[in-house]
Design an enzyme around this catalytic site. Structure first.
Site, mmCIF file in Angstrom:
data_model
loop_
_atom_site.group_PDB
_atom_site.id
_atom_site.type_symbol
_atom_site.label_atom_id
_atom_site.label_comp_id
_atom_site.label_asym_id
_atom_site.label_seq_id
_atom_site.Cartn_x
_atom_site.Cartn_y
_atom_site.Cartn_z
ATOM 1 N N ASP A 1 -18.948 60.607 48.259
ATOM 2 C CA ASP A 1 -20.155 60.720 49.095
ATOM 3 C C ASP A 1 -21.116 61.815 48.654
ATOM 4 O OD1 ASP A 1 -19.193 58.736 50.691
ATOM 5 O OD2 ASP A 1 -18.383 60.059 52.229
ATOM 6 N N SER B 1 -29.907 60.525 21.232
ATOM 7 C CA SER B 1 -29.283 61.595 20.444
ATOM 8 C C SER B 1 -29.226 62.934 21.169
ATOM 9 C CB SER B 1 -30.044 61.788 19.128
ATOM 10 O OG SER B 1 -30.134 60.567 18.439
ATOM 11 N N GLY C 1 -9.709 61.146 50.777
ATOM 12 C CA GLY C 1 -10.072 59.874 50.134
ATOM 13 C C GLY C 1 -10.059 60.035 48.620
ATOM 14 N N SER D 1 -9.700 68.611 53.325
ATOM 15 C CA SER D 1 -8.543 69.069 52.528
ATOM 16 C C SER D 1 -8.691 70.535 52.150
ATOM 17 C CB SER D 1 -8.434 68.252 51.239
ATOM 18 O OG SER D 1 -8.627 66.892 51.505
#
Length: 787
Positions: A170, A535, A29, A125
């Site tokens: 996710d 800052s 995805g 993957s």
């Protein structure tokens, strides 16, 4: 790590990629920030003289080969930093799951001499990549047998190195605090919730929001924390039996307390304790049937994957991309495939399969109904989020609350910063839960001296998380000139502890109050400071509340400014940022917006450097690059003003580019707080209030509180991986009081990163990176940090 003696610093420029080929692909995805990671890998790879290839369409492109695998240049990744999704495409790939497909992929890589892969994707993957690596030598032998490659190639390309980066909205990957895309997805959710709140408020409605997260409740949990939702459903922590009743009681109680709206957040994978799904429709029907409230469902869906990446995701992905190239250069046949990830504020490398196994453990625990274990396995950051949410969302009945008879005052000091109100809300609610009375001081120390102080209750701070600025009112005035009056007020209201939320003035204020303890007993009470300033210049903390929101404002504005020039001739923008003498906003803004240079006070520069920058830009503009961006901190140099730099660039760039200048000004202090600032403000403030309770118990003697040691005046800050309480007295030596900045600042280490990504040759100390760590299951005590 080793002592400095036996460890020479390791420099990036000594690592060469000559003769190596790196390919980068995105898979699974999509997630916002993937492009920033791709850009960093490409530029870093080229910087070390490696060849870099794109693989289009994920593993599908690797299997198909041809023009799906192309060598890329520096300009190939120009102006993709601000684009969501992935420009090189991602596809679900069936063939790669077969040995045949992987054989074809190996052939395509070997033909181009690619033995280094950088995979950006989810756990599926990355698991695929690891399998590919394990089979690699076998695949090459098979190719040789079939006569597709020669024996020489088998020897030459014997090993495949793999480094992963987790891109997933996710945040479902164990071992990393934040995955690429998570922060951006939270931005999308919070934008929607803020918008829905105004309409719900008008009609007294209840809204059920469904957010993504099939197996992981991170997005639901953090967005519930960030918007103060009434109820949240997540897969890791299903509600107890009879939740239907308790939820309805909670909703009607809130209505009775004059709350005009209810927000319920449901993760798409939410389940009950019997592992049965809890859907948003089911929740809506329940509310309508039982309470008759006007209820609407909104399913966010793919909106969460879309849009431009947040500043956090761009910086995260750029840091990860650089670290990934480093890891590939240092990889040996014996090192396991690793993922680069973030722990606290530090880039780390972890063995890929350890992370994957732990991620699968969570799913297993959930399937088997071991939910407490699932929450623990998600890591300390997730656990902290859950505990804080539980603490802040449900008011216990007064009868159940302990009574301590302590009074704690809360005030804002310094300039407004987004997220201050979230911090006040958390302080009030945690303080009440601990049994204290909480007093709110209006207008900082000045208001304190004037007696602008009132008790504040649970309901008073409802809906504060999403409000920008400071609702209590804040002033820069220091307490020194009002000591007498403030001591009077502390005595009159019987204040036993102080919580100060603010910037550098808050730090100075606490130093002044602790110095005044000799003279005034009233100041002998526990005091704690929570850093809040755009800052980010407070010593003792890597981050301060409000800086992330300001950074996003700067990044968004730079994107727009760059776009304003599209279609015109070549143009360079000079942009001035806030920060006092602290270069954090200019430097990180430059990294997130893809600037060519950032001028800051901490790194002195002279006319020769300005000259070199102009020449560098001129060279760049001779290629296909059309726009340049230069950031300048407001106080970086009193003579080289924004006007001076603008005029210099205009003169020197004549005939090549024209110039425009922009002073961003106070828009950097305004706006709704980002998810990070809401979450950080909430958690750090809750922790500070718990510290106050502990100190009150320790210092209560003979009927009164008396605290006069250094460790009873602390600043709570985020340092690398942990939240730490530091006595302000000990921070003095770390402070440059003239310029109101810490003497050492962690982000200066990222300076070279920006320069390398802008095509400068520079020296980059990478001694910090490189050690492969292990995914530790943290013991209970270790829950110190993780935001």
């Amino acid at each position: 790590s080793c002592s400095a003696m036996d460890h020479q610093p390791k420099f990036f420029e000594n690592l060469s990629g000559a003769g190596k080929a790196i390919a980068v692909l995105t898979s699974g995805g999509d997630a916002q920030g993937m492009n920033a990671a791709v850009r960093a890998v490409v530029r870093m790879g080229i910087y070390v003289n490696a060849k870099v290839y794109f693989i289009y369409e994920g593993y599908q492109g690797m299997v198909d080969g041809g023009d799906n695998i192309v060598e890329v240049s520096w300009e190939s990744v120009s102006s993709i930093l601000q684009v969501g999704g992935t420009v090189i495409g991602s596809a679900r790939c069936k063939p790669f799951r077969t040995r045949e497909g992987r054989l074809q992929a190996a052939f395509n890589l070997v033909q181009r001499g690619i033995t280094n892969l950088c995979v950006i994707g989810g756990d599926g993957s990355l698991t695929g990549a690891n399998l590919f690596r394990e089979e690699w030598s076998g695949l090459l032998e098979e190719l040789a047998q079939k006569g597709k490659i020669d024996a020489e190639a088998v020897k030459k390309y014997a090993y495949l190195n793999i480094v992963g980066m987790v891109g997933s909205i996710d945040n479902d990957f164990c071992g990393t605090d934040m995955t690429i895309g998570t922060d951006s997805a939270l931005h999308r959710i919070i934008e929607v919730v803020d918008a829905i709140m105004t309409t719900a408020q008008s009609h007294q409605r209840t809204f059920v929001l469904e957010v993504m997260g099939r197996h992981c409740g991170y997005l639901a949990l953090v967005s519930a924390l960030a918007c103060g939702a009434d109820w949240v459903f997540i897969p890791e922590y299903p509600p107890e039996e009879g939740w239907e009743d308790s939820m309805c009681v909670k909703l009607s109680e809130n209505r009775a307390r004059k709350k005009r709206l209810n927000i319920i957040i449901v993760a798409e994978g939410a389940i009950d304790c019997h592992n049965k799904p809890i859907t948003s429709e089911k929740v809506k029907d329940l509310v309508v049937q039982r309470l008759g409230f006007d209820t609407r469902v909104t399913i966010l869906g793919h909106v969460q994957r879309g849009g431009t990446p947040s500043a956090f995701d761009r910086i995260l992905a750029s840091r990860m991309g650089v670290e990934a190239v480093l890891a590939l250069l240092e990889a040996t046949p014996d090192t396991p495939a690793c993922v680069v990830s973030l722990s606290g504020n530090q880039a780390v490398r972890l063995p890929l399969m350890e992370c994957v196994q732990m991620t699968q453990e969570v799913q297993k625990a959930m399937d088997e109904g071991r939910f407490l274990e699932a929450v623990r396995l998600r890591g300390r950051s997730f656990e902290n989020n859950l505990n804080t949410y539980k603490l802040l969302s449900h008011k216990r009945p007064d009868a159940e609350l302990p009574k301590t008879n302590f009074n704690v005052a809360v005030l804002n000091v310094g300039a407004p910063a987004a997220g201050m109100n979230a911090a006040v809300r958390a302080a009030v609610r945690v303080g009440m839960t601990e049994g204290h009375k909480i007093f709110a001081v209006i207008d900082g120390f000045e208001g304190f001296a004037r007696g602008k102080i009132k008790e504040i209750s649970w309901g008073d701070v409802g809906g504060w998380t999403g409000q920008g600025g400071s609702i209590l009112g804040t002033k820069r005035t220091l307490p020194a000139k009002y000591l007498e009056k403030i001591a009077d007020q502390m005595r009159t209201n019987n204040i036993n502890a102080l919580m100060v939320i603010g910037g550098f003035e808050a730090y100075l204020g606490l130093l002044e109050l602790s110095a005044a303890r000799e003279k005034y007993d009233e100041f002998c009470v526990p005091m704690v400071m929570v850093p809040a300033t755009v800052s980010n210049n407070v010593p003792g903390s890597d981050f301060s509340i409000g800086a992330d929101t300001a950074l996003n404002t700067i990044t968004d504005t730079c994107d727009r400014i760059k776009q304003s020039a599209s279609g015109t001739k070549r143009r360079v923008f000079i942009i001035e940022t806030m920060g006092g003498y602290c270069g954090y906003l200019a430097n990180m803004g430059a990294l997130a917006a893809g600037a060519d240079a950032a001028y800051i006070f901490e790194e002195q520069f002279d006319i020769r450097e300005l000259q070199a920058n102009v020449e560098h830009l001129t060279e760049k503009m001779k290629t296909s690059i059309q726009r340049g961006l230069v950031l300048r901190n407001e106080n970086c140099n009193e003579n080289y003003t924004t006007d001076f730099i603008y005029q210099l660039y205009s003169e020197e760039g004549k005939g090549v580019f024209d110039c425009r200048k922009n002073v961003l000004g106070h828009m950097q202090q305004g706006g709704a707080p980002s998810p990070f600032d809401r979450n950080f403000g909430t958690k750090i403030s809750a922790k500070a209030m718990q510290w106050i309770s502990k100190k009150l118990k320790e210092t209560y003697r003979k009927g009164k509180v008396f605290a006069n040691t250094d460790d009873s005046v602390c600043l709570l800050g985020m340092r690398r991986r942990n939240l730490v309480f530091q006595p302000v007295a000990e921070l003095k030596s770390e402070t440059d009081f003239v310029h109101r900045i810490p003497k050492e600042q962690w982000w200066l280490k990222l300076r070279p990163l920006m320069k390398i990504l802008a095509k400068y040759k520079t020296s980059y100390d990478v001694s910090d990176s490189g050690q492969l760590e292990h995914v530790a299951m943290l013991p209970k005590e270790a829950e110190t940090g993780a935001i």
